[in-house]
Write a protein that holds these residues in place. Structure first.
Motif, PDB file in Angstrom:
ATOM      1  N   LYS A 259       0.840  -1.191   0.000  1.00  0.00           N
ATOM      2  CA  LYS A 259       0.000   0.000   0.000  1.00  0.00           C
ATOM      3  C   LYS A 259       0.876   1.242   0.000  1.00  0.00           C
ATOM      4  CE  LYS A 259      -3.891  -2.027   2.544  1.00  0.00           C
ATOM      5  NZ  LYS A 259      -4.694  -1.964   3.798  1.00  0.00           N
ATOM      6  N   SER A 261       0.511   5.832  -0.043  1.00  0.00           N
ATOM      7  CA  SER A 261      -0.391   6.986   0.047  1.00  0.00           C
ATOM      8  C   SER A 261       0.305   8.174  -0.597  1.00  0.00           C
ATOM      9  CB  SER A 261      -0.751   7.301   1.498  1.00  0.00           C
ATOM     10  OG  SER A 261       0.411   7.557   2.264  1.00  0.00           O
ATOM     11  N   ASP A 268      -5.140   5.213   1.599  1.00  0.00           N
ATOM     12  CA  ASP A 268      -4.242   4.158   1.151  1.00  0.00           C
ATOM     13  C   ASP A 268      -4.642   3.670  -0.243  1.00  0.00           C
ATOM     14  OD1 ASP A 268      -2.643   4.137   3.380  1.00  0.00           O
ATOM     15  OD2 ASP A 268      -3.810   2.601   4.428  1.00  0.00           O
ATOM     16  N   THR A 270      -3.818   0.491  -2.834  1.00  0.00           N
ATOM     17  CA  THR A 270      -3.199  -0.830  -2.951  1.00  0.00           C
ATOM     18  C   THR A 270      -2.458  -0.933  -4.284  1.00  0.00           C
ATOM     19  OG1 THR A 270      -4.941  -1.833  -1.623  1.00  0.00           O
ATOM     20  CG2 THR A 270      -3.626  -3.316  -2.969  1.00  0.00           C
TER      21      THR A 270
END
Length: 387
Positions: A259, A261, A268, A270
């Protein structure tokens, strides 16, 4: 124009198509049934096949299937006076480029042929380009040191293991990374490269993870980072030893949790990325100095591939020199130069502190400055001091 094969059991149709297409500038051969058509196809280099469906002995669908087995890139246009939607759908499912009903609409036929032959040209150009790209990224050499690297690539590439590639500058670490990607199950997905040393430390996080609009002064719009761009494929982190500690922490999280950001966001995202890293630094020493995270090192170095310097594989210089000779002369549009044996001997005496990159530069210099043959004296004159 194009070389076309017409397969039809009706003589009038065959001859009419031949006359029309030859007027358009195409080269046309005709066959009266499927067996004759397949024999002609095997002996000729055709760019398009026009094939009737309803024929004695072997129908057009069977001919189509056999043509697909032989050369699936050659477009086949099916023609029939007994066609219906089911027949057309069946032909397309089995690989036909198009289906045209009799009586033939001349305009539609010519447009279909033009589109089909354009597709063939594009396929051939793509294959040629792919071969050129593949050759440009060849790992050239037969020395024990480079054979070991190639064997490691073949063994590791099909796995999902993370790889750390080590070695001095100019040895070809990027080539190893590219071949790990090309021989992996992710080859059809993106290969994204990031040179960590070339990006300022304050921008590396934005480069890797992206940013939201307004995250910082110059963030005028949302931007995807390299992790997102490489989703499903391979992310190559070159010169990872130069990455800032804060970015290292985020990379570690991405490897642990799959993950990331974006800068300026708490959301988040993926990602499914295989990370391959490379460095010319001794990372264990960098860990002792506090410049590199030990936990990240262990995450990255599941497999370590060390690329040898050129001085450890001097026996590869003849192959490398000829490879660069052909590559560079092709780029210049000139015939390859002849590299004399005494020139190779002189090249093998150099220290090559810049490794493969330096060798390529020297070969390019010799190609530009020398006549048809590159001699030992030329190497002495243009390749730097001999030791």
């Amino acid at each position: 124009m194009s070389k076309i094969l017409v397969i039809d059991d009706e003589k009038a149709i065959r001859n009419t198509l031949k006359d029309i297409l030859e007027v358009e500038g195409h080269s046309v051969d005709v066959a009266e049934d499927g067996h004759a058509g397949l024999e002609m196809f095997d002996n000729g280099a055709y760019e398009l096949v026009l094939c009737d469906i309803k024929m004695p002995q072997m129908d057009g669908i069977e001919v189509l299937e056999k043509l697909q087995e032989r050369q699936p890139d050659v477009p086949v246009v099916m023609i029939s006076g007994h066609g219906n939607i089911d027949t057309a759908v069946d032909a397309i499912k089995k690989g036909a480029y198009d289906f045209i009903e009799k009586p033939l609409d001349l305009n539609r036929l010519l447009i279909t042929i033009r589109n089909a032959t354009d597709k063939t040209v594009l396929i051939q150009e793509a294959k040629t380009l792919k071969r050129k790209v593949s050759k440009a990224f060849d790992i050239v050499g037969q020395s024990p040191a480079i054979v070991k690297v190639k064997e490691m690539i073949d063994r590791v590439a099909p796995t999902e293991a993370r790889v750390l590639i080590t070695g001095p500058n100019g040895t070809g670490k990027e080539l190893v990374a590219r071949w790990l990607h090309e021989k992996s199950n992710r080859a059809a997905m993106p290969f994204v490269e990031v040179n960590c040393a070339a990006i300022p430390s304050e921008l590396i996080e934005s480069e890797l993870f992206g940013h939201e609009k307004g995250a910082f002064t110059s963030a005028i719009k949302q931007r995807k980072g390299k992790f997102e761009q490489a989703d499903g494929g391979t992310l190559f982190l070159d010169e990872i030893g130069d990455m800032s500690l804060s970015a290292q922490a985020k990379v570690l999280r991405a490897l642990q949790e799959n993950k990331i950001s974006r800068v300026g966001s708490d959301k988040d995202i993926t990602v499914n990325v295989r990370v391959i890293a490379a460095t010319n630094k001794n990372l264990t020493q960098e860990i002792e100095k506090g410049n590199f995270r030990e936990d990240l090192y262990h995450r990255l170095s599941v497999i370590i591939i060390n690329v040898p310097p050129l001085c450890d594989r001097l026996e590869d210089i003849p192959l490398l020199a000829q490879h660069f000779n052909e590559q560079i002369c092709a780029e210049y549009g000139i015939p390859p130069k002849v590299i004399n044996p005494d020139a190779i001997e002189e090249l093998q005496k150099l220290k090559w502190t810049g490794n493969i990159r330096e060798l390529r530069n020297v070969i390019e210099r010799l190609i530009i400055l020398c006549d048809k043959q590159i001699t030992g004296n030329d190497v002495k004159a243009f390749a730097g001091p001999v030791f």
